[in-house]
Scaffold this active site. Structure first.
Site, mmCIF file in Angstrom:
data_model
loop_
_atom_site.group_PDB
_atom_site.id
_atom_site.type_symbol
_atom_site.label_atom_id
_atom_site.label_comp_id
_atom_site.label_asym_id
_atom_site.label_seq_id
_atom_site.Cartn_x
_atom_site.Cartn_y
_atom_site.Cartn_z
ATOM 1 N N SER A 1 -47.397 -11.258 -41.605
ATOM 2 C CA SER A 1 -47.032 -12.470 -42.348
ATOM 3 C C SER A 1 -48.040 -13.578 -42.070
ATOM 4 O O SER A 1 -48.467 -13.757 -40.926
ATOM 5 C CB SER A 1 -45.635 -12.945 -41.939
ATOM 6 O OG SER A 1 -44.695 -11.924 -42.156
ATOM 7 N N GLU B 1 -35.889 -16.382 -28.871
ATOM 8 C CA GLU B 1 -35.431 -16.809 -30.194
ATOM 9 C C GLU B 1 -34.264 -16.046 -30.803
ATOM 10 O O GLU B 1 -33.700 -16.489 -31.769
ATOM 11 C CB GLU B 1 -36.583 -16.883 -31.230
ATOM 12 C CG GLU B 1 -37.505 -15.712 -31.315
ATOM 13 C CD GLU B 1 -37.330 -14.932 -32.612
ATOM 14 O OE1 GLU B 1 -37.841 -13.816 -32.661
ATOM 15 O OE2 GLU B 1 -36.684 -15.433 -33.546
ATOM 16 N N GLN C 1 -48.679 -12.422 -36.360
ATOM 17 C CA GLN C 1 -48.250 -11.370 -35.441
ATOM 18 C C GLN C 1 -48.779 -10.016 -35.885
ATOM 19 O O GLN C 1 -48.336 -9.492 -36.916
ATOM 20 C CB GLN C 1 -46.721 -11.341 -35.397
ATOM 21 C CG GLN C 1 -46.152 -10.317 -34.453
ATOM 22 C CD GLN C 1 -44.643 -10.248 -34.541
ATOM 23 O OE1 GLN C 1 -44.099 -9.952 -35.600
ATOM 24 N NE2 GLN C 1 -43.966 -10.530 -33.453
ATOM 25 N N GLY C 2 -49.712 -9.455 -35.144
ATOM 26 C CA GLY C 2 -50.280 -8.151 -35.484
ATOM 27 C C GLY C 2 -49.669 -7.063 -34.625
ATOM 28 O O GLY C 2 -50.317 -6.542 -33.707
ATOM 29 N N SER D 1 -47.080 -4.470 -36.169
ATOM 30 C CA SER D 1 -46.859 -3.266 -36.977
ATOM 31 C C SER D 1 -48.169 -2.664 -37.466
ATOM 32 O O SER D 1 -49.134 -3.370 -37.740
ATOM 33 C CB SER D 1 -45.992 -3.603 -38.195
ATOM 34 O OG SER D 1 -44.817 -4.229 -37.797
HETATM 35 C C1 LIG Z 1 -40.930 -9.638 -44.879
HETATM 36 C C2 LIG Z 1 -41.490 -8.908 -43.717
HETATM 37 C C3 LIG Z 1 -42.333 -9.562 -42.832
HETATM 38 C C4 LIG Z 1 -42.889 -8.898 -41.746
HETATM 39 N N1 LIG Z 1 -43.765 -9.572 -40.939
HETATM 40 C C5 LIG Z 1 -44.368 -8.908 -39.927
HETATM 41 C C6 LIG Z 1 -45.342 -9.552 -39.123
HETATM 42 O O1 LIG Z 1 -45.646 -10.728 -39.331
HETATM 43 N N2 LIG Z 1 -45.956 -8.871 -38.139
HETATM 44 C C7 LIG Z 1 -45.629 -7.575 -37.863
HETATM 45 O O2 LIG Z 1 -46.186 -7.011 -36.940
HETATM 46 N N3 LIG Z 1 -44.704 -6.904 -38.622
HETATM 47 C C8 LIG Z 1 -44.072 -7.543 -39.645
HETATM 48 N N4 LIG Z 1 -43.146 -6.881 -40.426
HETATM 49 C C9 LIG Z 1 -42.914 -5.459 -40.179
HETATM 50 C C10 LIG Z 1 -41.529 -5.077 -39.708
HETATM 51 O O3 LIG Z 1 -41.359 -5.401 -38.364
HETATM 52 C C11 LIG Z 1 -41.367 -3.575 -39.994
HETATM 53 O O4 LIG Z 1 -41.355 -3.407 -41.386
HETATM 54 C C12 LIG Z 1 -40.115 -2.997 -39.417
HETATM 55 O O5 LIG Z 1 -40.140 -3.000 -38.011
HETATM 56 C C13 LIG Z 1 -39.868 -1.573 -39.915
HETATM 57 O O6 LIG Z 1 -40.988 -0.750 -39.770
HETATM 58 P P1 LIG Z 1 -41.533 0.083 -41.022
HETATM 59 O O7 LIG Z 1 -41.674 -0.841 -42.154
HETATM 60 O O8 LIG Z 1 -42.708 0.828 -40.577
HETATM 61 O O9 LIG Z 1 -40.369 1.080 -41.370
HETATM 62 P P2 LIG Z 1 -40.069 2.536 -40.689
HETATM 63 O O10 LIG Z 1 -40.127 2.351 -39.235
HETATM 64 O O11 LIG Z 1 -41.014 3.509 -41.326
HETATM 65 O O12 LIG Z 1 -38.631 2.758 -41.168
HETATM 66 C C14 LIG Z 1 -38.289 3.286 -42.465
HETATM 67 C C15 LIG Z 1 -36.790 3.592 -42.447
HETATM 68 O O13 LIG Z 1 -36.501 4.565 -41.443
HETATM 69 C C16 LIG Z 1 -35.542 4.053 -40.557
HETATM 70 N N5 LIG Z 1 -35.836 4.496 -39.193
HETATM 71 C C17 LIG Z 1 -37.004 4.488 -38.530
HETATM 72 N N6 LIG Z 1 -36.851 4.913 -37.276
HETATM 73 C C18 LIG Z 1 -35.545 5.185 -37.127
HETATM 74 C C19 LIG Z 1 -34.744 5.648 -36.052
HETATM 75 N N7 LIG Z 1 -35.239 5.902 -34.839
HETATM 76 N N8 LIG Z 1 -33.442 5.806 -36.272
HETATM 77 C C20 LIG Z 1 -32.901 5.544 -37.494
HETATM 78 N N9 LIG Z 1 -33.587 5.100 -38.537
HETATM 79 C C21 LIG Z 1 -34.901 4.927 -38.353
HETATM 80 C C22 LIG Z 1 -35.639 2.554 -40.653
HETATM 81 O O14 LIG Z 1 -34.434 1.909 -40.267
HETATM 82 C C23 LIG Z 1 -35.937 2.371 -42.116
HETATM 83 O O15 LIG Z 1 -34.737 2.416 -42.834
HETATM 84 C C24 LIG Z 1 -42.574 -7.527 -41.524
HETATM 85 C C25 LIG Z 1 -41.715 -6.869 -42.402
HETATM 86 C C26 LIG Z 1 -41.175 -7.536 -43.492
HETATM 87 C C27 LIG Z 1 -40.265 -6.783 -44.419
#
Ligand SMILES: Cc1cc2nc3c(=O)[nH]c(=O)nc-3n(C[C@H](O)[C@H](O)[C@H](O)COP(=O)(O)OP(=O)(O)OC[C@H]3O[C@@H](n4cnc5c(N)ncnc54)[C@H](O)[C@@H]3O)c2cc1C
Lengths: 384, 302
Positions: free
Chosen positions: A163, A246, A128-129, A131
Site C-alpha cells: 500500500s 495497534e 510495508q514490504g 507480502s
Molecule cells: C487492501 C490490501 C492492502 C494490503 N497492504 C499490504 C501492505 O501494505 N503490505 C504488505 O506487505 N501486504 C499488504 N497486503 C497483503 C495482505 O496482508 C495479504 O493479502 C494477506 O495476508 C493474504 O495473503 P495472500 O493475499 O497471499 O492470500 P493467501 O495467503 O494466498 O490466501 C488465499 C486464501 O487462502 C486462505 N488460506 C491461506 N492459508 C491458509 C491456512 N493456513 N488456513 C486456512 N486458509 C488459508 C486465505 O484465508 C485466503 O482465503 C494488503 C492486502 C490488501 C487486500
C-alpha cells in the site's frame, strides 16, 4: 466495570474538540483518489498540523518523541477525530502504526533519532514490504534475498500488495538473510529508502478501480547494514512486535464511522420508503446492536491494555474477526437501502461496499485470524 | 474509563463459581434431569443465603446492596453451571414477594411472550400475579424447564421488569455460551480421528474460534448494558447473547459428533435451555425492531 471518563480524560477530550473545531475548516480540499502526489501532500499536511498542536505520536513512548498518552487518551483521540470528520491517517499509516512503533521498540538510539521525528513531523512516508507473490498468509516463507556485501545488503526479489508504495520514502522490508535456516529464523527487518537504485514500483488496480497498492521489484538494491533493525536473522521476532501493535485500537475511528453510517442508512430508508420492509429494518436493528457491542469491545480491550501497561492483548483477533464481517454486512445493507442505485459508482456507499471486501483479507485473513484465536487463545493443537 | 471488572467484582464471580462447582456440579445437574426438573428447595435456599436473589436489594431492606454489573457477573456463572429454576424471576421479585430474597420462595413469571409459564408446579408465586394461577402441564423440550399452560389472571404486569429480566437472561446465555466453547475445546483436544486430535483440523478449529468470538462480543455487550442500563444496549445484549448461546450449543454439538446427539452428553441441555431463554423477556425480533427504531430516534447522528 466503569464506563465513565475521568476528569483528566474529559479535559483532554474538550481541548481536542476545541482544536478540531478550529483546525478542520482551515484544511485544504481533499484531493481525488487518483491524485497520488496530492494525497501524499494532504496526509502529510494533516500530520504536520497534529505535530504542531502536540498530538503527533500521542500513544508513542516519550523517549521516542511521542506524548506517552494512556490507551484511553488515544481512544478518545481516535474517536473525536473521526467524529469531527478529520482526515484519516492515510499515507502515514505504516509510519505511525507499524514501522514507527517497531523502531521505537527495537531500534538503536541512532535509528530512532534518524527515522522517528520525520514520521511524527509529517515529513516522510513509509510503506510495508512484507507480502510477496509466494508468501501471503504464510509470510515466513518469503524469498526476497539479501546477501551481505561489505557494509551493505544486496537485495533481490519482489513484494506485492504494498500500500502507498508509489509515494513512500521508506519501506519496512522483510528479507531472507539466511536461506539455510528454518524459515522463521533466517529473516531480517530492513529500512529501505524507496529511491535506491534497482527499485521498480508497478501500481496494481484494486477491484474498486483505484491504485491503492503496488508491486515492488527489487533488483540488486543496496541497503546499508546500518538500516537493519534488530539482529540479523531475528526479523521474525521484530515483525511479531510490529504486528502486535495497534490491534486494540486499529479500527476505533472506523467503528465510530460505521455507527454514523448506520444512522444515516436508517434515515435514508425512512425517507425512501424502504423502511417498511421488516427484513431490512431488522437487519439495521441487528447491526445497530452489533456495532454498539463492537464499540464496547474496543473500550474493553483498551481498558485491558491500560491495566497491563499498554501491551495489547490477543483480543485484537477476536475484534478483527467480528468487525470485518460486520462491516461487510453493513454495506450490503446499504445496498438494500439504495436499491438499484447501489450499482452506481457515483454513490459513496458503493465505493465503501467495494473497499469493505478487503477487510477479511488484509492484515491477516479471517481464516488466519481463526487459527490464531483457536491456537493461541483456545489452545487447540496445530494441524500437521 | 476502566471497563474491566474491579477486584471485588472478580472475587464475587470467582466465589459464585466455586460455590456452584461444589454445590451444583455435573452429578447434581444429571440428578435434576432424572428428577424431571423438579427444583431442589434446599439448593434454592442456599442460593438465597449466598445472596443470589437479594443481590440488588438495598442493605437497609436486608439485601446485599450491589448493582446490575455484579448481578450479570453472578448470573453468567449460573448460566455456565446450567443452574435450573426461575432464577431471574425470583431475583426480580426480591423485596416484592415475601421469601424471594431469602430463597424460601420460588417465584416464576409470565416471561415467555405467551400462555406458557416455567416451573409453575414448584412456584410459590408468579411475579405480578395474585393469586397463583392454575395450569396444565405441558411436555417441555428442555428437561430442566418444566412448562405449564396457564392464563395470567390479573393481566400480569411484567413490563416493568422487562429490561432487567432481559439483561439477566442475557447474562445466563453468555455463561452458557462460554461453557459450550470450553466443552467443545476440551473434546476437540481429546478426541482423535485420522491419527490426530480433531481440534487440529481447521474445520473444527474455526467452529470453535467463531464460538468464542460470538461469546466474547456478547459478553462485552452484557457488561456494558449492565453499566449503562440503557434500553438499546440491553436489547443488543439480549440479541447477541441469545445468538451466542444458541449457535454455540449447536456448534458444540457438531464438534461432539454422534456423542453430541446423545442424552448422556450435556450439550443438548445447553441448547434446550438456550431455546427457552431466547423466548424469555423478549425475542430477537422484538430486540431488532427496537434497535432499528433507536437509529431514528437518536437526536444527533453519533
Ligand atoms: C487492501 C490490501 C492492502 C494490503 N497492504 C499490504 C501492505 O501494505 N503490505 C504488505 O506487505 N501486504 C499488504 N497486503 C497483503 C495482505 O496482508 C495479504 O493479502 C494477506 O495476508 C493474504 O495473503 P495472500 O493475499 O497471499 O492470500 P493467501 O495467503 O494466498 O490466501 C488465499 C486464501 O487462502 C486462505 N488460506 C491461506 N492459508 C491458509 C491456512 N493456513 N488456513 C486456512 N486458509 C488459508 C486465505 O484465508 C485466503 O482465503 C494488503 C492486502 C490488501 C487486500
Amino acid at each position: 466495570m466503569d464506563l465513565t471518563y475521568t476528569e483528566e480524560e474529559r479535559d483532554f477530550r474538550a481541548r481536542l474538540r476545541e482544536w478540531l473545531g478550529k483546525t478542520l475548516p482551515e484544511l485544504p480540499a481533499r484531493p481525488s483518489p487518483d491524485d497520488w502526489p496530492g494525497r501524499r501532500a494532504y496526509d502529510l499536511g494533516w500530520q504536520r498540523r497534529l505535530h504542531d498542536a502536540g498530538y503527533a505520536g500521542l500513544h508513542w513512548p516519550v523517549d521516542a518523541g511521542g506524548r506517552g498518552a494512556t490507551p484511553t487518551q488515544h481512544l478518545i483521540f481516535l474517536e473525536e477525530t473521526e467524529r469531527a470528520g478529520a482526515p484519516y491517517v492515510g499515507a502515514n499509516f505504516v509510519g505511525l502504526l507499524h514501522a514507527g512503533p517497531t523502531i521505537a521498540a527495537e531500534g538503536t538510539a541512532g535509528q530512532r533519532a534518524r527515522w522517528l521525528p520525520p514520521v511524527l513531523r509529517g515529513d516522510e512516508v513509509w510503506c510495508q514490504g512484507f507480502s510477496e507473490p509466494g508468501a501471503g498468509s504464510d509470510l515466513a516463507s518469503l524469498r526476497t534475498r539479501a546477501v551481505r556485501d561489505g557494509d551493505a545488503y544486496v537485495v533481490t526479489g519482489s513484494k506485492i500488495w504494498t500500500s502507498h508504495a508509489e509515494v513512500a520514502d521508506w519501506c519496512e522490508l522483510l528479507v531472507r538473510t539466511d536461506p539455510q535456516a528454518p524459515k522463521h529464523r533466517g529473516i531480517s527487518w530492513l529500512a529501505m529508502p524507496m529511491d535506491a537504485p534497482g527499485i521498480t514500483v508497478r501500481p496494481l488496480r484494486t477491484l474498486a478501480g483505484s491504485a491503492e497498492f503496488a508491486e515492488v521489484f527489487l533488483d540488486e538494491v543496496r541497503i546499508p547494514v546500518a538500516n537493519r533493525v534488530g539482529e540479523e536473522n531475528d526479523g521474525w521476532r521484530v515483525t511479531m512486535v510490529t504486528l502486535s501493535f495497534e490491534r486494540g485500537t486499529a479500527f476505533v475511528g472506523e467503528v465510530v464511522a460505521c455507527r454514523r453510517t448506520l444512522a444515516l442508512l436508517a434515515r435514508t430508508a425512512k425517507a425512501n420508503g424502504r423502511w417498511d420492509d421488516p427484513v431490512l429494518r431488522r437487519t439495521l436493528g441487528r447491526l445497530n446492536g452489533e456495532f454498539g457491542a463492537l464499540w464496547r469491545l474496543t473500550q474493553w480491550n483498551v481498558s485491558e491494555a491500560q491495566r497491563s501497561g499498554g501491551v495489547p492483548g490477543t483480543g485484537g483477533s477476536v475484534f478483527k474477526l467480528a468487525y470485518s464481517h460486520a462491516r461487510q454486512e453493513l454495506y450490503d445493507a446499504a445496498a438494500e437501502v439504495l436499491g438499484a442505485d447501489s450499482l452506481s459508482l457515483e454513490e459513496e456507499w458503493t465505493l465503501d461496499r467495494l473497499s469493505s471486501l478487503s477487510y477479511t483479507i488484509a492484515a491477516g485473513t479471517s481464516q488466519i485470524q481463526r487459527n490464531i484465536v483457536a491456537e493461541r487463545i483456545l489452545g487447540l493443537p496445530k494441524g500437521r | 474509563m476502566d471497563f474491566q471488572p474491579t477486584q471485588d467484582q472478580r472475587d464475587l464471580r470467582a466465589g459464585v463459581r466455586d460455590l456452584l462447582a461444589g454445590r451444583y456440579g455435573r452429578e447434581a445437574l444429571r440428578a435434576s434431569v432424572d428428577a424431571g426438573g423438579a427444583l431442589d428447595r434446599d439448593l434454592w435456599r442456599e442460593l438465597g443465603g449466598a445472596g443470589l436473589f437479594a443481590l440488588r436489594l438495598p442493605e437497609e431492606r436486608g439485601g446485599v446492596g450491589l448493582g446490575l454489573p455484579e448481578a450479570v457477573l453472578v448470573f453468567e456463572e449460573a448460566g455456565r453451571a446450567l443452574l435450573p429454576g426461575p432464577l431471574v424471576a425470583t431475583h426480580l421479585a426480591a423485596g416484592a414477594v415475601p421469601g424471594a430474597a431469602e430463597g424460601t420462595a420460588v417465584v416464576t413469571a409470565f416471561d415467555l411472550d405467551g400462555p406458557l409459564v416455567a416451573h409453575l408446579g414448584d412456584a410459590d408465586a408468579v411475579l405480578g400475579e395474585d393469586p397463583l394461577p392454575a395450569g396444565t402441564p405441558v411436555r417441555s423440550a428442555d428437561p430442566l424447564t418444566p412448562l405449564w399452560r396457564a392464563e395470567p389472571a390479573g393481566g400480569a404486569q411484567v413490563d416493568a421488569y422487562r429490561e432487567e429480566g432481559a439483561l439477566l437472561t442475557a447474562a445466563l446465555q453468555v455463561g452458557s455460551a462460554l461453557r459450550t466453547v470450553e466443552l467443545a475445546v476440551r473434546y476437540a483436544g481429546e478426541r482423535e480421528q485420522f491419527g490426530q486430535p480433531i481440534g487440529a483440523f481447521q474445520a473444527v478449529k474455526h467452529l470453535c474460534a467463531d464460538m468464542l468470538v460470538r461469546a466474547e462480543v456478547a459478553r462485552t455487550a452484557v457488561y456494558a448494558a449492565a453499566v449503562t442500563a440503557d434500553g438499546a444496549e440491553v436489547a443488543a445484549a439480549k440479541l447477541l447473547a441469545d445468538e451466542a448461546a444458541l449457535r454455540g450449543a449447536r456448534d458444540c454439538l457438531q464438534v461432539h459428533g454422534g456423542m453430541g446427539f446423545t442424552w448422556e452428553a450435556d450439550v443438548h441441555l445447553h441448547l434446550k435451555r438456550a431455546w427457552v431463554r431466547a423466548r424469555q423477556w423478549g425475542t430477537a425480533a422484538r430486540a431488532e425492531e427496537f434497535l432499528a427504531e433507536r437509529l431514528l430516534e437518536e437526536a444527533v447522528v453519533p
